[in-house]
Design a protein around this motif. Structure first.
Motif, PDB file in Angstrom:
ATOM      1  N   LEU A 614      34.298  27.847  51.958  1.00  0.00           N
ATOM      2  CA  LEU A 614      34.632  28.649  50.777  1.00  0.00           C
ATOM      3  C   LEU A 614      34.438  30.153  50.999  1.00  0.00           C
ATOM      4  O   LEU A 614      34.530  30.937  50.060  1.00  0.00           O
ATOM      5  CB  LEU A 614      33.775  28.205  49.596  1.00  0.00           C
ATOM      6  CG  LEU A 614      34.094  26.828  49.001  1.00  0.00           C
ATOM      7  CD1 LEU A 614      33.098  26.477  47.913  1.00  0.00           C
ATOM      8  CD2 LEU A 614      35.504  26.777  48.453  1.00  0.00           C
ATOM      9  N   VAL A 617      36.334  33.028  49.034  1.00  0.00           N
ATOM     10  CA  VAL A 617      36.992  32.523  47.831  1.00  0.00           C
ATOM     11  C   VAL A 617      36.334  33.162  46.606  1.00  0.00           C
ATOM     12  O   VAL A 617      35.115  33.294  46.537  1.00  0.00           O
ATOM     13  CB  VAL A 617      36.883  30.977  47.761  1.00  0.00           C
ATOM     14  CG1 VAL A 617      37.422  30.448  46.441  1.00  0.00           C
ATOM     15  CG2 VAL A 617      37.619  30.359  48.934  1.00  0.00           C
ATOM     16  N   SER A 621      37.335  30.900  41.131  1.00  0.00           N
ATOM     17  CA  SER A 621      38.235  29.792  41.425  1.00  0.00           C
ATOM     18  C   SER A 621      37.546  28.665  42.208  1.00  0.00           C
ATOM     19  O   SER A 621      38.203  27.810  42.778  1.00  0.00           O
ATOM     20  CB  SER A 621      39.472  30.305  42.170  1.00  0.00           C
ATOM     21  OG  SER A 621      39.083  31.045  43.285  1.00  0.00           O
ATOM     22  N   ASN A 623      35.708  25.189  42.414  1.00  0.00           N
ATOM     23  CA  ASN A 623      35.537  23.988  41.586  1.00  0.00           C
ATOM     24  C   ASN A 623      34.491  23.110  42.252  1.00  0.00           C
ATOM     25  O   ASN A 623      34.800  22.393  43.178  1.00  0.00           O
ATOM     26  CB  ASN A 623      36.836  23.176  41.522  1.00  0.00           C
ATOM     27  CG  ASN A 623      38.019  24.067  41.217  1.00  0.00           C
ATOM     28  OD1 ASN A 623      37.953  24.895  40.320  1.00  0.00           O
ATOM     29  ND2 ASN A 623      39.088  23.928  41.996  1.00  0.00           N
TER      30      ASN A 623
HETATM   31  C1  LIG Z   1      40.107  24.964  41.587  1.00  0.00           C
HETATM   32  O1  LIG Z   1      40.947  24.364  40.621  1.00  0.00           O
HETATM   33  C2  LIG Z   1      42.017  25.190  40.170  1.00  0.00           C
HETATM   34  C3  LIG Z   1      42.737  24.489  39.042  1.00  0.00           C
HETATM   35  O2  LIG Z   1      42.616  23.118  39.155  1.00  0.00           O
HETATM   36  C4  LIG Z   1      42.917  25.501  41.366  1.00  0.00           C
HETATM   37  O3  LIG Z   1      43.958  26.379  40.961  1.00  0.00           O
HETATM   38  C5  LIG Z   1      42.119  26.190  42.437  1.00  0.00           C
HETATM   39  O4  LIG Z   1      42.909  26.434  43.587  1.00  0.00           O
HETATM   40  C6  LIG Z   1      40.911  25.343  42.835  1.00  0.00           C
HETATM   41  N1  LIG Z   1      40.085  26.138  43.757  1.00  0.00           N
HETATM   42  C7  LIG Z   1      39.784  25.736  45.017  1.00  0.00           C
HETATM   43  C8  LIG Z   1      38.954  26.679  45.817  1.00  0.00           C
HETATM   44  O5  LIG Z   1      40.160  24.695  45.484  1.00  0.00           O
END
Ligand SMILES: *[C@@H]1O[C@H](CO)[C@@H](O)[C@H](O)[C@H]1NC(C)=O
Ligand SMILES: *[C@@H]1O[C@H](CO)[C@@H](O)[C@H](O)[C@H]1NC(C)=O
Ligand SMILES: *[C@@H]1O[C@H](CO)[C@@H](O)[C@H](O)[C@H]1NC(C)=O
Ligand SMILES: *[C@@H]1O[C@H](CO)[C@@H](O)[C@H](O)[C@H]1NC(C)=O
Ligand SMILES: *[C@@H]1O[C@H](CO)[C@@H](O)[C@H](O)[C@H]1NC(C)=O
Ligand SMILES: *[C@@H]1O[C@H](CO)[C@@H](O)[C@H](O)[C@H]1NC(C)=O
Ligand SMILES: *[C@@H]1O[C@H](CO)[C@@H](O)[C@H](O)[C@H]1NC(C)=O
Ligand SMILES: *[C@@H]1O[C@H](CO)[C@@H](O)[C@H](O)[C@H]1NC(C)=O
Length: 662
Positions: A614, A617, A621, A623
């Motif tokens: 990550l 990042v 964003s 999750n």
């Molecule tokens: C987290 O989830 C969002 C929406 O579901 C998505 O757009 C985003 O790319 C995800 N982030 C990662 C780092 O995977």
């Protein structure tokens, strides 16, 4: 200048070849709904049809229009302000603005105008501002004056106009600002400008014209607000023409890179005796032989700007300068403050001796007579003092604003500014401050509101330096190294209870003491960026209702949720450039962050540094699903143990009882 037309043709050609590469699908930006739009630099060839007819302000600069016709703006009847800078417009037909009766401002800067119809400006009944900078105009006759009667501003800078022959129908009724800078005007006759007799309080800019002759008294009995002859080499020539004129500002200075300053002699300034002016600027000329006579005709002035005029002293016998309120002596070569002989300027309120090229010795009581002085700027003047500054600044009892920034070093032995108890602003940035007493050097400055101690090396004496500053609102300590970090505690800031803005950036702080800022109940803005902090300690502050906290560029990895939940209301934090972890151990921050994006500044640069997958990042964003919390795990374990253990105990008891019975 000489290449004018060719340059323009070349730029035109380049422009045409560039336009092909421009994106065609970009939309104009709405600045204010239905009212204001920017279509700047979108490669457009016409006004987009989607602009609402209610549009009042349109920035259409850097596009491609080539010609303006009655149909060009016919959809935009409500237009008030139109910017057409560098749209390669060459041709303006009659009636180009005929549908735009509310139009007040037209900017045509940087269009090489080849044709301007007589009725080009028909339509707008209250056209106030017309900007024709760099439009290739070679004569005033090119501009149709008939529909410009209400003009307040006419800008004709950077053209090739050789003469100021203003036509008899020149719009004078409302004219306030007339700009002819950077043209090729050399001569001005009384007849040329006689129409300006109808104006009053006009600002006339003739800067950057090589004026070699003005008819004597050509401007006489006119009243101007500002007359700017900046960069004109021969001051005598200008003054001859200005005999009998009245103006608030008179600008006769020149510029750094023009290298055309002249040696001003006493006789040259004689011309000012018959001119009424309040403010005079003579910057970048030279006064190699200044004498009391030089000032003979300057006695009515309120403000003189003598920036970079090769001065190393002012005559001691100047008389009659009692009207003078502001004296600007920046970028000169004084060696001793007493050499300005300030006793001649009794009513001075502002004195600036900034950027002095020599080491300026403050002397003793050199400014003593200036009891009305409010502003004193001595910044960047190579000053050092071994006992600053009570003797040096003796008598300055009205002083409110003192700038001693960017000097060498000042030793403060005891009270530093004894007579200056009315100081409101003190700037010592980048001047090394050395104190050796435990008594606060500023302890008499009870009215001080802003203190800039950035890069002053005062860390060891911070405790007593803030003594007595009970009115302080802004304190800048940027760049002082508090490496041990423990010096900044509740006791230090208890002395400045009214502080609202505290800058502690780049202070090498390793930690903040618990409750360090607890005494500061009015604190609104705290900058702790660029330190070595590993913890985000919101509990150091007493109120977190409406505070700005900048913790950017530190070493913070994890922030427990309870440090964040107390940030309420309008508080904002900046956590950018910290090595934040995006793992389950930081789930407190990660969940709070997503729910409080309105409290985050610079979220683009608030990114994860761990785990590897990550890195980079954005926190917003991420999750993360962290399964069960520790507490839950303990509970589950207990339940499991209970479920397994209870029957076991039961069975053993039963078995025990059975054996006992046997
Ligand atoms: C987290 O989830 C969002 C929406 O579901 C998505 O757009 C985003 O790319 C995800 N982030 C990662 C780092 O995977
Ligand atoms: C802008 O104009 C549209 C269409 O006339 C209207 O629905 C909208 O309310 C207007 N918006 C504002 C902010 O005036
Ligand atoms: C003169 O013009 C200046 C600037 O345009 C303005 O600030 C000032 O109020 C005017 N003075 C008078 C007396 O109209
Ligand atoms: C300035 O102009 C005056 C005439 O007004 C002339 O006598 C003088 O020589 C000129 N000075 C310079 C330096 O060109
Ligand atoms: C300037 O100072 C003199 C003497 O102190 C005083 O009489 C005069 O009224 C002052 N003038 C102005 C314009 O303040
Ligand atoms: C003091 O002077 C410096 C350099 O001239 C300038 O940058 C700074 O803004 C001034 N400080 C104040 C409070 O005006
Ligand atoms: C010192 O800080 C004050 C208040 O923030 C500011 O006005 C001033 O410009 C600063 N001085 C310098 C030299 O940046
Ligand atoms: C956050 O703080 C950093 C460091 O002081 C600064 O560079 C950045 O501009 C700040 N972000 C915003 C949006 O002001």
């Amino acid at each position: 200048m000489a290449c004018g037309t060719y340059c323009w043709l070349l730029m035109g050609l380049l422009g045409i070849s560039c336009e092909v590469t421009k994106a065609v699908d970009k939309m104009c930006i709405e600045i204010t709904a239905n009212r204001s739009y920017s279509c700047e630099d979108l490669g457009l060839r016409q006004i987009p049809e989607y602009l609402p007819s209610t549009t009042e302000v349109l920035d259409f600069s850097f596009n491609f229009l080539y010609t303006l016709q009655p149909s060009t703006f016919s959809m935009l009847e409500e237009l008030v302000s139109l910017d057409l800078t560098r749209c390669q417009i060459n041709w303006i037909y009659g009636g180009a603005f005929q549908s735009n009766s509310h139009l007040e401002t037209i900017v045509l800067t940087g269009n090489l105008l080849l044709f301007l119809a007589d009725e080009a400006f028909i339509g707008p009944s209250c056209l106030k501002h017309l900007d024709l900078t760099q439009t290739g105009i070679i004569s005033l006759a090119f501009i149709p004056m008939q529909d410009l009667g209400n003009l307040e501003t006419l800008i004709l800078g950077s053209n090739h106009i050789p003469s100021l022959e203003l036509p008899s129908d020149f719009p004078t009724r409302n004219l306030k600002y007339l700009d002819f800078q950077m043209n090729i005007i050399q001569q001005i006759s009384a007849k040329d400008i006689s129409v300006l007799k109808k104006t009053s309080n006009l600002t006339l800019i003739l800067k950057g014209n090589n004026i070699i002759h003005i008819e004597g008294r050509a401007f006489s009995s006119m009243f101007f607000y500002s007359l700017n002859f900046g960069g004109c080499a021969n001051v005598s020539v200008i003054l001859e023409g200005l005999q009998g004129t009245k103006t608030v500002f008179l600008w006769l200075g020149t510029f750094d890179d023009w290298d055309n300053g002249i040696d001003i002699s006493d006789s040259m300034l004689q011309g000012i005796c018959d001119i009424s002016a309040d403010d005079l600027n003579l910057q970048y000329h030279h006064f190699s032989q200044i004498s009391a006579g030089t000032f003979q005709c300057l006695t009515k002035l309120q403000n003189i700007d003598l920036t970079r005029t090769s001065l190393h002293m002012l005559p001691h016998d100047i008389v009659g300068m009692n009207m003078l309120k502001e004296l600007n002596l920046n970028m000169n070569a004084f060696t001793d403050l007493c050499d300005i002989h300030s006793a001649a300027f009794l009513n001075l309120t502002h004195l600036s001796i900034r950027d002095n090229s020599k080491k300026l010795n403050l002397g003793s009581g050199c400014l003593e007579t200036l009891s009305k002085l409010q502003h004193l700027d001595l910044s960047n003047s190579n000053i050092e003092s071994s006992d600053c500054c009570t003797q040096e600044l003796r008598g300055l009892s009205s002083l409110q604003h003192l700038n001693l920034s960017y000097n060498h070093h000042l030793f403060l032995h005891d009270i530093a500014f004894e007579d200056c108890a009315n100081l409101v602003i003190l700037d010592l940035t980048f001047t090394r401050i050395i104190t050796n007493t435990l008594q606060g050097p500023f302890r008499n400055l009870h009215l001080l509101q802003s203190l800039n101690l950035s890069h002053c090396q005062i860390a060891p004496s911070i405790q007593h330096i803030l003594q007595g500053l009970e009115s302080l609102i802004v304190l800048n300590l940027h760049g002082n190294y508090f490496e041990s970090g423990t010096m900044l505690n509740d006791n230090v800031f208890g002395q400045t209870p009214n502080l609202e803005v505290l800058i502690l950036s780049s202070c090498k702080l390793p930690a903040i003491q618990t409750k360090a800022f607890y005494a500061l109940r009015k604190l609104k803005h705290v900058d702790l960026s660029y330190n070595n902090l590993i913890a985000f300690s919101s509990d150091a502050f007493s109120s977190l209702k409406s505070i700005y906290l900048n913790f950017a560029n530190n070493k913070i990895r994890i922030i427990p949720r309870d440090m964040l939940t107390s940030l309420s209301g309008k508080s904002v934090i900046n956590l950018s450039y910290n090595p934040l972890e995006c793992t389950c151990s930081n789930i407190g921050l990660l969940t709070w962050y997503k729910q409080n994006t309105d409290k985050i500044e610079d979220s683009e640069k608030t990114v994860c540094s761990e785990p590897k997958s990550l890195v980079g990042v954005k926190l917003s964003s991420v999750n993360l699903s962290c399964g069960h919390h520790t507490a839950q795990i303990i509970l589950i374990t207990l339940v499991v143990i209970a479920v397994i253990a209870a029957p076991l105990i039961l069975v053993t008891r039963i078995l025990k009882r059975k054996y006992q019975q046997i």
